[in-house]
Design a protein around this motif. Structure first.
Motif, PDB file in Angstrom:
ATOM      1  N   TYR A  78       7.587 -16.353   2.776  1.00 45.68           N
ATOM      2  CA  TYR A  78       8.880 -16.531   3.427  1.00 45.68           C
ATOM      3  C   TYR A  78       9.126 -15.482   4.511  1.00 45.68           C
ATOM      4  N   HIS A  79       8.688 -14.267   4.262  1.00 45.47           N
ATOM      5  CA  HIS A  79       9.000 -13.151   5.140  1.00 45.47           C
ATOM      6  C   HIS A  79       7.735 -12.624   5.805  1.00 45.47           C
ATOM      7  N   LYS A  80       7.938 -11.856   6.880  1.00 45.41           N
ATOM      8  CA  LYS A  80       6.798 -11.260   7.573  1.00 45.41           C
ATOM      9  C   LYS A  80       6.073 -10.303   6.629  1.00 45.41           C
ATOM     10  N   THR A  81       4.761 -10.290   6.771  1.00 44.35           N
ATOM     11  CA  THR A  81       3.945  -9.414   5.939  1.00 44.35           C
ATOM     12  C   THR A  81       3.733  -8.086   6.653  1.00 44.35           C
ATOM     13  N   THR A  82       3.219  -7.109   5.917  1.00 38.33           N
ATOM     14  CA  THR A  82       2.938  -5.803   6.506  1.00 38.33           C
ATOM     15  C   THR A  82       1.435  -5.667   6.716  1.00 38.33           C
ATOM     16  N   VAL A  83       1.097  -4.823   7.657  1.00 39.16           N
ATOM     17  CA  VAL A  83      -0.311  -4.616   8.000  1.00 39.16           C
ATOM     18  C   VAL A  83      -0.876  -3.502   7.129  1.00 39.16           C
ATOM     19  N   LEU A  84      -2.049  -3.762   6.598  1.00 37.74           N
ATOM     20  CA  LEU A  84      -2.793  -2.765   5.826  1.00 37.74           C
ATOM     21  C   LEU A  84      -4.115  -2.556   6.553  1.00 37.74           C
ATOM     22  N   ILE A  85      -4.393  -1.318   6.929  1.00 37.50           N
ATOM     23  CA  ILE A  85      -5.660  -1.014   7.585  1.00 37.50           C
ATOM     24  C   ILE A  85      -6.582  -0.442   6.523  1.00 37.50           C
ATOM     25  N   CYS A  86      -7.648  -1.179   6.275  1.00 39.70           N
ATOM     26  CA  CYS A  86      -8.607  -0.789   5.245  1.00 39.70           C
ATOM     27  C   CYS A  86     -10.012  -1.009   5.807  1.00 39.70           C
ATOM     28  N   ASN A  87     -10.831   0.022   5.780  1.00 42.11           N
ATOM     29  CA  ASN A  87     -12.184  -0.034   6.346  1.00 42.11           C
ATOM     30  C   ASN A  87     -12.158  -0.499   7.800  1.00 42.11           C
ATOM     31  N   GLU A  88     -11.190   0.021   8.554  1.00 43.18           N
ATOM     32  CA  GLU A  88     -11.014  -0.259   9.976  1.00 43.18           C
ATOM     33  C   GLU A  88     -10.743  -1.734  10.283  1.00 43.18           C
ATOM     34  N   LYS A  89     -10.213  -2.467   9.339  1.00 42.66           N
ATOM     35  CA  LYS A  89      -9.844  -3.876   9.539  1.00 42.66           C
ATOM     36  C   LYS A  89      -8.381  -4.044   9.164  1.00 42.66           C
ATOM     37  N   TRP A  90      -7.721  -4.969   9.849  1.00 41.55           N
ATOM     38  CA  TRP A  90      -6.304  -5.218   9.627  1.00 41.55           C
ATOM     39  C   TRP A  90      -6.125  -6.380   8.674  1.00 41.55           C
ATOM     40  N   PHE A  91      -5.519  -6.089   7.531  1.00 41.25           N
ATOM     41  CA  PHE A  91      -5.204  -7.115   6.542  1.00 41.25           C
ATOM     42  C   PHE A  91      -3.676  -7.219   6.446  1.00 41.25           C
ATOM     43  N   TYR A  92      -3.198  -8.423   6.242  1.00 48.35           N
ATOM     44  CA  TYR A  92      -1.762  -8.654   6.111  1.00 48.35           C
ATOM     45  C   TYR A  92      -1.453  -8.913   4.646  1.00 48.35           C
ATOM     46  N   VAL A  93      -0.511  -8.140   4.108  1.00 47.13           N
ATOM     47  CA  VAL A  93      -0.165  -8.250   2.687  1.00 47.13           C
ATOM     48  C   VAL A  93       1.351  -8.329   2.532  1.00 47.13           C
ATOM     49  N   CYS A  94       1.776  -8.935   1.421  1.00 51.28           N
ATOM     50  CA  CYS A  94       3.212  -9.136   1.208  1.00 51.28           C
ATOM     51  C   CYS A  94       3.851  -8.018   0.390  1.00 51.28           C
ATOM     52  N   SER A  95       3.048  -7.260  -0.347  1.00 55.96           N
ATOM     53  CA  SER A  95       3.636  -6.233  -1.214  1.00 55.96           C
ATOM     54  C   SER A  95       2.650  -5.082  -1.434  1.00 55.96           C
ATOM     55  N   ASP A  96       3.159  -4.040  -2.053  1.00 57.88           N
ATOM     56  CA  ASP A  96       2.291  -2.899  -2.394  1.00 57.88           C
ATOM     57  C   ASP A  96       1.230  -3.303  -3.414  1.00 57.88           C
ATOM     58  N   HIS A  97       1.594  -4.195  -4.314  1.00 60.47           N
ATOM     59  CA  HIS A  97       0.641  -4.685  -5.310  1.00 60.47           C
ATOM     60  C   HIS A  97      -0.552  -5.354  -4.621  1.00 60.47           C
ATOM     61  N   CYS A  98      -0.275  -6.198  -3.646  1.00 61.57           N
ATOM     62  CA  CYS A  98      -1.357  -6.879  -2.920  1.00 61.57           C
ATOM     63  C   CYS A  98      -2.180  -5.886  -2.098  1.00 61.57           C
ATOM     64  N   ALA A  99      -1.523  -4.869  -1.544  1.00 59.91           N
ATOM     65  CA  ALA A  99      -2.244  -3.838  -0.789  1.00 59.91           C
ATOM     66  C   ALA A  99      -3.197  -3.081  -1.705  1.00 59.91           C
ATOM     67  N   GLN A 100      -2.720  -2.730  -2.893  1.00 55.78           N
ATOM     68  CA  GLN A 100      -3.586  -2.029  -3.849  1.00 55.78           C
ATOM     69  C   GLN A 100      -4.750  -2.912  -4.296  1.00 55.78           C
ATOM     70  N   LYS A 101      -4.493  -4.200  -4.419  1.00 52.27           N
ATOM     71  CA  LYS A 101      -5.556  -5.128  -4.824  1.00 52.27           C
ATOM     72  C   LYS A 101      -6.674  -5.140  -3.786  1.00 52.27           C
ATOM     73  N   ILE A 102      -6.315  -5.168  -2.511  1.00 52.27           N
ATOM     74  CA  ILE A 102      -7.347  -5.166  -1.463  1.00 52.27           C
ATOM     75  C   ILE A 102      -8.050  -3.817  -1.412  1.00 52.27           C
ATOM     76  N   LYS A 103      -7.303  -2.729  -1.534  1.00 50.64           N
ATOM     77  CA  LYS A 103      -7.929  -1.399  -1.501  1.00 50.64           C
ATOM     78  C   LYS A 103      -8.871  -1.186  -2.678  1.00 50.64           C
ATOM     79  N   ASN A 104      -8.433  -1.554  -3.880  1.00 50.97           N
ATOM     80  CA  ASN A 104      -9.215  -1.279  -5.082  1.00 50.97           C
ATOM     81  C   ASN A 104     -10.338  -2.279  -5.327  1.00 50.97           C
TER      82      ASN A 104
END
Length: 159
Positions: A78-104
């Motif tokens: 529904y809402h705009k996602t935030t950008v997560l830069i991980c391994n020099e690539k831009w990933f779009y995630v909806c929450s901190d939980h999703c950001a941690q999932k991509i990082k871990n």
């Protein structure tokens, strides 16, 4: 005297008729304002959902902007996602939980298969499209040609 009485009765009946028309117009105007206020309230309350439904209906068959896509959950939100830069690539995630999932779990979460060719691709480098019409699930493509072929094959199946 009789004429005065008839004249006053005519004036009184004309006044009653004018009051009745005024009250009718006032009632219709008041009801219109109430309906307008309700419509504005509903639109304001459900604006995000209205835009989401619009994006679901209009973006099928096209490359979708990653601004509303959660790359961890592979869904449009529904809402705009935030950008997560991980391994020099831009990933779009909806929450901190999703950001941690991509990082871990980078290997499992950051890569997927091209929906048409099946080749492994990084979600950050891929083109994004809706999997089916009126659904928020997304699929990833290596290039625009695969995206176009994917939607052409879906159109052939649905016809």
């Amino acid at each position: 005297m009789k004429k005065n009485k008839q004249y006053s009765e005519q004036i009184q009946s004309a006044q009653i008729e004018a009051d009745r028309r005024f009250n009718k117009r006032l009632t219709i105007g008041f009801i219109s304002v109430i309906f307008l206020a309700i419509a504005i309230n509903i639109t304001a309350s459900y604006w995000c959902e209205i835009k989401f439904i619009y994006r679901e209906k209009t973006n099928f068959g096209k490359a979708v902007s990653p601004d509303f896509i959660c790359m961890s959950g592979d869904k449009m939100g529904y809402h705009k996602t935030t950008v997560l830069i991980c391994n020099e690539k831009w990933f779009y995630v909806c929450s901190d939980h999703c950001a941690q999932k991509i990082k871990n779990h980078f290997q499992e979460s950051a890569f997927t298969n091209d929906a048409l060719s099946g080749k492994p691709i990084c979600k950050a480098d891929a083109l994004i499209g809706l999997k089916t019409k009126n659904q928020p699930a997304v699929v990833y493509f290596e290039n625009a040609e695969n995206l176009k072929k994917y939607y052409q094959s879906i159109k052939k199946i649905t016809k």
